[in-house]
Write a protein that holds these residues in place. Structure first.
Motif, mmCIF file in Angstrom:
data_model
loop_
_atom_site.group_PDB
_atom_site.id
_atom_site.type_symbol
_atom_site.label_atom_id
_atom_site.label_comp_id
_atom_site.label_asym_id
_atom_site.label_seq_id
_atom_site.Cartn_x
_atom_site.Cartn_y
_atom_site.Cartn_z
ATOM 1 N N GLY A 196 0.827 -1.203 0.000
ATOM 2 C CA GLY A 196 0.000 0.000 0.000
ATOM 3 C C GLY A 196 0.861 1.252 0.000
ATOM 4 N N ILE A 197 0.203 2.359 -0.273
ATOM 5 C CA ILE A 197 0.935 3.614 -0.366
ATOM 6 C C ILE A 197 1.205 4.158 1.036
ATOM 7 N N PRO A 198 2.460 4.468 1.344
ATOM 8 C CA PRO A 198 2.768 4.962 2.692
ATOM 9 C C PRO A 198 2.085 6.289 2.984
ATOM 10 N N GLN A 199 2.050 6.610 4.270
ATOM 11 C CA GLN A 199 1.322 7.809 4.684
ATOM 12 C C GLN A 199 1.943 9.075 4.079
ATOM 13 N N ASN A 200 3.252 9.119 4.112
ATOM 14 C CA ASN A 200 3.933 10.262 3.510
ATOM 15 C C ASN A 200 4.820 9.775 2.361
ATOM 16 N N PRO A 201 4.224 9.658 1.169
ATOM 17 C CA PRO A 201 4.966 9.050 0.060
ATOM 18 C C PRO A 201 6.237 9.821 -0.321
ATOM 19 N N VAL A 202 6.206 11.161 -0.236
ATOM 20 C CA VAL A 202 7.389 11.945 -0.621
ATOM 21 C C VAL A 202 8.555 11.621 0.307
ATOM 22 N N SER A 203 8.257 11.566 1.609
ATOM 23 C CA SER A 203 9.330 11.299 2.558
ATOM 24 C C SER A 203 9.844 9.867 2.387
ATOM 25 N N TRP A 204 8.923 8.935 2.051
ATOM 26 C CA TRP A 204 9.347 7.542 1.751
ATOM 27 C C TRP A 204 10.308 7.541 0.556
ATOM 28 N N LEU A 205 9.952 8.298 -0.484
ATOM 29 C CA LEU A 205 10.776 8.317 -1.702
ATOM 30 C C LEU A 205 12.149 8.947 -1.444
#
Lengths: 119, 419
Positions: B57-66
């Motif tokens: 699933g898509i993480p809560q904060n996708p930018v910070s994950w990336l």
């Protein structure tokens, strides 16, 4: 990061008085840089009329007077400094008195360990 | 309607890539301190997202994950390279030492990274012909091929310039920082001039057959908007306003066959009112700051035109006054020429002609086709047709762009008929 500042200028644009003032001011800047650990080496150069060029061609050494380039601006001195980045080198270069009349060329020094590892 | 949209990580990742990839790249450049490694790490992070998000699933904060994934990918990349063995350990240690929570500190930090990227690509130590493609590539994310086709050059030429720019940043150690307040005016000038160059290249090609290359103009406006959001300086507002006001006339400024239509002859109902309104607001905002410069003054002149219902209603007195201010801020013969044309509109053709002749007699603008074209137009209005023809012919011999040449040829033909 080490940079070399090459001082270019037209030799005849300086009066004796100005040359002396320039030396005193430059020496002051050197002392300041040395106290901050940023100074490595610097020196004015004798006029380009005292220059000698050496070339090795097909094993033969050629020695000539000069070079007497067509350009009006000649290398008249240099500094080697150790600073954080280009912006700091630019800030120092723009304080040097010859910047007012000639050109200060900033060249980053190529660090030798990297050169050795590249081969 | 109430159903959740189908779970499509692929689509969402694509959207994220469109909107966030340049910002993620900007942050990775700060962490990795190398454009090429950062670019590669960012692509690998998106590839990892595509793989992992469909399962977890898509993480809560996708930018910070990336960003965080990109950071580890960068370490892998540096390890794989095995270049500079000694330096490698040092670099990896530095990247690893960055605290996880520190990677993406805040929205503000991400915004600052974009500013750092803009200022770095537009650093005055980089040649202007390199600043432009480098900014379009690194900040706007345009591909080298897109940039080359927009500038009517070969992709190889553009690629070479971009590579040279990146090498200069790396080898000369151009810092990845927002300039200090004391340097900001000078450094901001460089950024604004890059943006304006991009816009003008898109608005009127310097050579070749097409008059407009919309993509570049849009990219310049987008960049200025982004810059204004990050750095609300009056001159940024001024430049954005100037471009919006120019852009508002795009549909009215040429015929279907691509011929130039002069401002006074344009169908003003075709002007884009939304862009004019926005431009007006920005001009007012900048003028009221009292700290405006040449972009704002030019925008103000453009706004006076934009706000005249008909060409006859143009407030030439105000335009002349604004040109006076502009000349004081930035004295140039081209601005003097424009002022002379405004004077001609306010006081009559003869008054304008006198000023143009003074400029030409000084030996300035002799090879500038617009000076002779303006002179020809004023002579025509004074019914000195033979002299007008000579002036237009001289202008034609100097004009390079196809559309300008067609315009001048038309003027000459009209004069043929009159005399």
């Amino acid at each position: 990061m080490k940079y070399m500042l090459l001082i270019y200028g037209a030799e005849e644009t300086w009066t004796e008085e100005e040359r002396k003032e320039c030396m005193i001011e430059s020496m002051g800047i050197c002392d300041e840089l040395e106290a901050e650990g940023k100074w490595i080496a610097s020196s004015p150069l004798h006029s380009v009329t005292t220059a000698t060029s050496v070339r090795l061609r097909e094993g033969k050494r050629q020695i000539t007077d000069g070079p007497f380039a067509e350009t009006t601006e000649q290398l008249g001195g240099y500094y080697i400094i150790d600073v954080e980045n280009l912006d700091e080198a630019i800030a120092i270069a723009s304080r040097l008195p010859p910047a007012k009349k000639g050109t200060v060329e900033i060249r980053p020094l190529f660090p030798l360990p990297e050169l050795a590892e590249k081969n | 309607m109430c159903d959740d949209p189908p779970f499509e990580p692929g689509k969402q990742i694509e959207d994220l890539y469109q909107t966030e990839s340049r910002r993620i790249f900007a942050t990775l450049v700060r962490l990795v301190r190398d454009f090429d490694h950062a670019e590669e790490a960012m692509h690998e992070a998106f590839a990892a997202a595509l793989e992992q998000w469909s399962e977890s699933g898509i993480p809560q904060n996708p930018v910070s994950w990336l960003v965080s994934t990109g950071r580890f990918k960068a370490i892998d990349i540096i390890r794989r390279r095995k270049l500079f063995a000694e330096k490698q350990t040092e670099v990896i240690a530095r990247i690893e030492a960055i605290d996880e929570s520190n990677t993406v500190q805040s929205q503000r930090e991400i915004a600052d990274d974009t500013l750092r990227l803009i200022f770095t690509c537009c650093h005055p130590a980089i040649d202007p012909t390199i600043q432009v493609p480098l900014t379009l590539r690194e900040v706007c994310g345009m591909t080298t091929e897109e940039i080359a086709s927009a500038f009517l050059t070969k992709p190889a030429t553009m690629a070479q310039r971009i590579v040279r720019g990146k090498a200069k940043i790396r080898d000369a150690n151009i810092p990845y920082i927002i300039p200090q307040l004391s340097d900001l005016p000078e450094r901001l000038d460089a950024v604004l001039s890059v943006i304006y160059l991009v816009f003008n290249e898109g608005y009127s090609a310097s050579a070749g057959e097409t008059l407009t290359r919309t993509d570049l103009s849009n990219e310049a406006i987008r960049l200025a908007r982004q810059l204004f959001e990050l750095l609300p300086d009056p001159e940024v507002a001024g430049l954005l306003a100037l471009m919006l006001l120019h852009e508002s006339r795009r549909k009215a400024r040429q015929t279907l066959t691509g011929d130039i239509i002069l401002l006074e002859d344009q169908d003003r109902t075709l002007w884009n009112r939304d862009l004019i309104t926005e431009g007006n607001q920005l001009v007012e905002q900048s003028l009221s700051s009292g700290r405006f410069g040449i972009y704002t003054i030019q925008a103000a002149i453009s706004a006076v035109h934009a706000n005249a219902e008909t060409s006859a209603e143009t407030d030439w007195t105000q335009i002349v006054a604004l040109y006076d201010v502009l000349l004081r801020a930035n004295s140039s013969p081209v601005i003097e020429l424009n002022r002379a044309v405004a004077i001609a509109m306010r006081d009559g053709a003869e008054a304008g002609l006198k000023i143009i002749d003074t400029i030409l007699n000084r030996g300035e603008l002799n090879s500038y086709y617009l000076a002779h074209s303006a002179r020809g137009e004023l002579l025509r209005r004074l019914h000195q047709f033979s002299k007008a023809k000579d002036a237009f012919a001289l202008a034609l011999s100097l004009a390079k762009q196809e559309t300008d040449r067609r315009f001048l040829t038309r003027k000459l033909q009209e004069l043929e008929k009159t005399s």
